[in-house]
Design a protein around this motif. Structure first.
Motif, PDB file in Angstrom:
ATOM      1  N   LEU A  63      23.169  56.859  27.663  1.00 34.75           N
ATOM      2  CA  LEU A  63      23.491  55.560  28.286  1.00 34.75           C
ATOM      3  C   LEU A  63      23.164  54.404  27.341  1.00 34.75           C
ATOM      4  O   LEU A  63      23.979  53.496  27.147  1.00 34.75           O
ATOM      5  CB  LEU A  63      22.692  55.419  29.591  1.00 34.75           C
ATOM      6  CG  LEU A  63      22.795  54.077  30.303  1.00 34.75           C
ATOM      7  CD1 LEU A  63      24.222  53.847  30.816  1.00 34.75           C
ATOM      8  CD2 LEU A  63      21.823  53.987  31.477  1.00 34.75           C
ATOM      9  N   HIS A  64      21.961  54.439  26.731  1.00 31.89           N
ATOM     10  CA  HIS A  64      21.581  53.294  25.887  1.00 31.89           C
ATOM     11  C   HIS A  64      22.173  53.364  24.482  1.00 31.89           C
ATOM     12  O   HIS A  64      22.244  52.338  23.807  1.00 31.89           O
ATOM     13  CB  HIS A  64      20.066  53.098  25.902  1.00 31.89           C
ATOM     14  CG  HIS A  64      19.636  52.447  27.192  1.00 31.89           C
ATOM     15  ND1 HIS A  64      19.639  53.132  28.372  1.00 31.89           N
ATOM     16  CD2 HIS A  64      19.287  51.169  27.495  1.00 31.89           C
ATOM     17  CE1 HIS A  64      19.280  52.311  29.352  1.00 31.89           C
ATOM     18  NE2 HIS A  64      19.061  51.108  28.849  1.00 31.89           N
ATOM     19  N   LEU A  65      22.623  54.551  24.054  1.00 28.86           N
ATOM     20  CA  LEU A  65      23.425  54.567  22.815  1.00 28.86           C
ATOM     21  C   LEU A  65      24.698  53.772  23.079  1.00 28.86           C
ATOM     22  O   LEU A  65      25.223  53.080  22.199  1.00 28.86           O
ATOM     23  CB  LEU A  65      23.760  56.004  22.408  1.00 28.86           C
ATOM     24  CG  LEU A  65      22.629  56.779  21.708  1.00 28.86           C
ATOM     25  CD1 LEU A  65      22.999  58.256  21.557  1.00 28.86           C
ATOM     26  CD2 LEU A  65      22.308  56.187  20.332  1.00 28.86           C
ATOM     27  N   HIS A 178       6.104  50.874  31.824  1.00 26.08           N
ATOM     28  CA  HIS A 178       5.799  51.845  32.891  1.00 26.08           C
ATOM     29  C   HIS A 178       5.679  53.256  32.303  1.00 26.08           C
ATOM     30  O   HIS A 178       4.747  53.991  32.596  1.00 26.08           O
ATOM     31  CB  HIS A 178       6.913  51.774  33.935  1.00 26.08           C
ATOM     32  CG  HIS A 178       6.879  52.868  34.945  1.00 26.08           C
ATOM     33  ND1 HIS A 178       5.945  52.921  35.959  1.00 26.08           N
ATOM     34  CD2 HIS A 178       7.667  53.965  35.095  1.00 26.08           C
ATOM     35  CE1 HIS A 178       6.158  53.997  36.690  1.00 26.08           C
ATOM     36  NE2 HIS A 178       7.200  54.653  36.186  1.00 26.08           N
ATOM     37  N   TYR A 179       6.633  53.584  31.418  1.00 24.28           N
ATOM     38  CA  TYR A 179       6.603  54.935  30.822  1.00 24.28           C
ATOM     39  C   TYR A 179       5.539  55.051  29.745  1.00 24.28           C
ATOM     40  O   TYR A 179       4.892  56.082  29.609  1.00 24.28           O
ATOM     41  CB  TYR A 179       7.985  55.283  30.235  1.00 24.28           C
ATOM     42  CG  TYR A 179       9.004  55.527  31.310  1.00 24.28           C
ATOM     43  CD1 TYR A 179       8.876  56.605  32.170  1.00 24.28           C
ATOM     44  CD2 TYR A 179      10.077  54.655  31.504  1.00 24.28           C
ATOM     45  CE1 TYR A 179       9.792  56.821  33.192  1.00 24.28           C
ATOM     46  CE2 TYR A 179      10.996  54.866  32.516  1.00 24.28           C
ATOM     47  CZ  TYR A 179      10.836  55.948  33.352  1.00 24.28           C
ATOM     48  OH  TYR A 179      11.732  56.159  34.371  1.00 24.28           O
ATOM     49  N   GLU A 180       5.360  53.987  28.955  1.00 17.87           N
ATOM     50  CA  GLU A 180       4.452  54.095  27.807  1.00 17.87           C
ATOM     51  C   GLU A 180       2.986  53.891  28.221  1.00 17.87           C
ATOM     52  O   GLU A 180       2.101  54.599  27.752  1.00 17.87           O
ATOM     53  CB  GLU A 180       4.847  53.068  26.731  1.00 17.87           C
ATOM     54  CG  GLU A 180       4.287  53.437  25.366  1.00 17.87           C
ATOM     55  CD  GLU A 180       4.629  52.398  24.292  1.00 17.87           C
ATOM     56  OE1 GLU A 180       5.362  51.444  24.574  1.00 17.87           O
ATOM     57  OE2 GLU A 180       4.119  52.569  23.169  1.00 17.87           O
ATOM     58  N   ALA A 193      17.532  46.369  39.431  1.00 23.52           N
ATOM     59  CA  ALA A 193      17.678  44.970  39.012  1.00 23.52           C
ATOM     60  C   ALA A 193      18.142  44.908  37.558  1.00 23.52           C
ATOM     61  O   ALA A 193      19.031  44.125  37.192  1.00 23.52           O
ATOM     62  CB  ALA A 193      16.349  44.240  39.174  1.00 23.52           C
ATOM     63  N   HIS A 194      17.551  45.788  36.731  1.00 17.51           N
ATOM     64  CA  HIS A 194      17.924  45.850  35.309  1.00 17.51           C
ATOM     65  C   HIS A 194      19.418  46.188  35.173  1.00 17.51           C
ATOM     66  O   HIS A 194      20.136  45.585  34.367  1.00 17.51           O
ATOM     67  CB  HIS A 194      17.035  46.904  34.650  1.00 17.51           C
ATOM     68  CG  HIS A 194      17.386  47.251  33.246  1.00 17.51           C
ATOM     69  ND1 HIS A 194      17.120  46.423  32.195  1.00 17.51           N
ATOM     70  CD2 HIS A 194      17.983  48.350  32.713  1.00 17.51           C
ATOM     71  CE1 HIS A 194      17.528  46.991  31.079  1.00 17.51           C
ATOM     72  NE2 HIS A 194      18.064  48.167  31.368  1.00 17.51           N
ATOM     73  N   LEU A 195      19.864  47.133  35.983  1.00 15.21           N
ATOM     74  CA  LEU A 195      21.285  47.530  35.929  1.00 15.21           C
ATOM     75  C   LEU A 195      22.203  46.348  36.285  1.00 15.21           C
ATOM     76  O   LEU A 195      23.183  46.068  35.583  1.00 15.21           O
ATOM     77  CB  LEU A 195      21.499  48.690  36.905  1.00 15.21           C
ATOM     78  CG  LEU A 195      22.916  49.217  37.105  1.00 15.21           C
ATOM     79  CD1 LEU A 195      22.856  50.675  37.509  1.00 15.21           C
ATOM     80  CD2 LEU A 195      23.726  48.447  38.120  1.00 15.21           C
TER      81      LEU A 195
END
Ligand code: HEM
Length: 438
Positions: A63-65, A178-180, A193-195
């Protein structure tokens, strides 16, 4: 008013970035496009899970690529070159444009690597580099919009896209933290919201704004009605703000209403562009517009689905269908449609020597790889939707293979334009040398 077909008079020429600067953004986007389909091919089985639950993994990488590597990269190149022409203001700092590329390119790659390998320790630095690039771009864009002369509609879209960019980067960073670092947050709501901010806010509003300028230029048509454009922009911005409020308040009916408003705005945009196209001077629109029209259809379909989803009326696996329509169908389709007109056009401007006119754009448009790409892209999109709807991994994989073949065809198109540009420069140099010798 019909924009000048070239759009590059003598004044505009002085606002032209060096070819190597714009083309490095487009070249990176073309390369990331290939990588994105490779990543989807490798993560076909992960796509439905990701759409339902989100989280790290190869699907987030694919997705982010696409979103950072292809969409953001090409949007940087296109806006940093075209906005100065539209607003009659040169770009503030060429060094900053170059630095943004040097941050975004490795940043997007590292982000994808960290996501694919479930390694937040890689995701974090990748995201930091990307956000630094976004900050530089935001400054360049703001400086340009602040000093803009004319093109008020495009400028208004630029400011709205810029606001969404700041917020999307904030939400993206919070998700990475959050992940890190285990930052406590309501992950689903922040991701939604980011989407909205990224897909419909930054990329969507930028696409709507640039369309006001690019579509008439490439179709030799009058500019779409400014009133419709302002109403569509205000409605879209209102819909995005309402959607963010509804996500925060967990209010599904309000979210459905926000999507309905968004659908209204998109419909108004498409109708007003189509009206302008009907009054064009160049009868055949050219194949890029087939891709653009499929993209507009996907934009409308994604919003129709977004109305149904919060009400619980959507078909199974609607979240994945929605993601494919939004990212592959609308944003990627529209970007590739515009880029196949922008790249040959810019190449001809750069190929023209001092005092000589630009060569014909058609002589810098290799049609065969573009036709192949169009067929493969549309087939990949259709199969991807069918594969997601039927929950059939083999169909998703086949779609990704077709998409990859299409991306390679697109890369061939880009490489051929570069070869033609180099040949033109070489010819120019030789002629110059002969003249000096005489
Ligand atoms: C224009 C650029 C961008 C676009 C179009 C985009 C788009 C998306 C989309 C559609 C999702 C899926 C959300 C969901 O599952 O509901 C997502 C998730 C995510 N994005 Fe982005 N994004 C962009 C930039 C960024 C940036 C700059 C960062 C980091 C700084 C970032 C970090 C993330 C993370 C960590 C997730 C995973 C959310 C989760 O499921 O936990 N994105 N993005």
């Amino acid at each position: 008013m019909i924009p000048a077909p070239g759009g590059f008079g003598a004044g505009a020429r002085s606002r032209l970035l060096p070819a190597s600067v714009t083309l490095r953004y487009f070249g990176a986007a073309v390369a990331f496009h290939v990588l994105a389909w490779v990543a989807l091919l490798a993560s076909a089985g992960d796509l439905p899970r990701f759409a339902a639950y989100g989280g790290l993994g190869p699907a987030l990488a694919a997705l982010h690529l696409t979103t950072l590597g292809v969409l953001t990269m090409a949007a940087f190149g296109a806006t940093l070159q075209l906005l100065p022409v539209a607003t009659r203001q040169p770009v503030r700092s060429l060094g900053t444009v170059k630095l943004a590329w040097w941050l975004l390119t490795p940043g997007a790659a590292l982000f994808a690597l960290g996501a694919a390998a479930y390694r937040p320790a890689l995701l974090g630095p990748g995201a930091a580099a990307v956000v630094a690039a976004l900050a530089l771009y935001a400054w360049l864009l703001a400086e340009n919009l602040r000093r803009a002369r004319g093109m008020h509609v495009v400028v208004a879209h630029g400011w709205a896209a810029l606001a969404a960019l700041v917020l999307l980067a904030g939400a993206g960073l919070a998700l990475v933290a959050h992940y890190e670092h285990g930052l406590a947050l309501e992950r689903g709501a922040v991701a939604s919201a980011h989407l909205v901010l990224a897909g419909y806010g930054f990329m969507g509003l930028l696409a709507l704004g640039l369309s006001q300028f690019l579509v008439p230029m490439f179709a030799l048509a009058p500019a779409p009605s400014a009133r419709s454009a302002y109403v569509a922009l205000a409605t879209a911005a209102g819909a995005i703000a309402l959607a963010l409020g509804a996500i925060a308040a967990h209010a599904p009916y309000v979210l459905a209403f926000a999507a309905l408003l968004g659908l209204g705005a998109a419909l108004l945009h498409v109708v007003s562009i189509e009206r302008a196209l009907r009054r064009r001077l160049r009868p055949p629109l050219g194949p890029a517009f087939q891709l653009a029209r499929s993209a507009w259809a996907c934009l409308l379909a994604s919003l129709a689905l977004a109305v149904l989803m919060p009400l619980g009326w959507a078909p199974p696996r609607a979240a994945a269908l929605f993601g494919v329509l939004l990212v592959v169908g609308w944003l990627l389709g529209f970007l590739l449609a515009m880029l196949q007109r922008i790249v040959p056009f810019l190449a001809t401007v750069h190929a023209s020597g001092e005092g000589r006119g630009a060569p014909l754009v058609s002589s810098f448009t290799p049609q065969r790889p573009l036709a192949l790409h169009r067929m493969l892209h549309l087939a990949a999109l259709a199969l991807l939707l069918a594969g997601v709807a039927a929950d059939a991994e083999w169909l998703i994989r086949t779609a990704a293979a077709l998409g990859l073949a299409g991306a390679l065809a697109y890369a061939t198109f880009f490489a051929r334009v570069l070869v033609r540009l180099h040949k033109a420069w070489h010819k120019e140099k030789t002629q110059h040398g002969l003249q000096s010798a005489n």
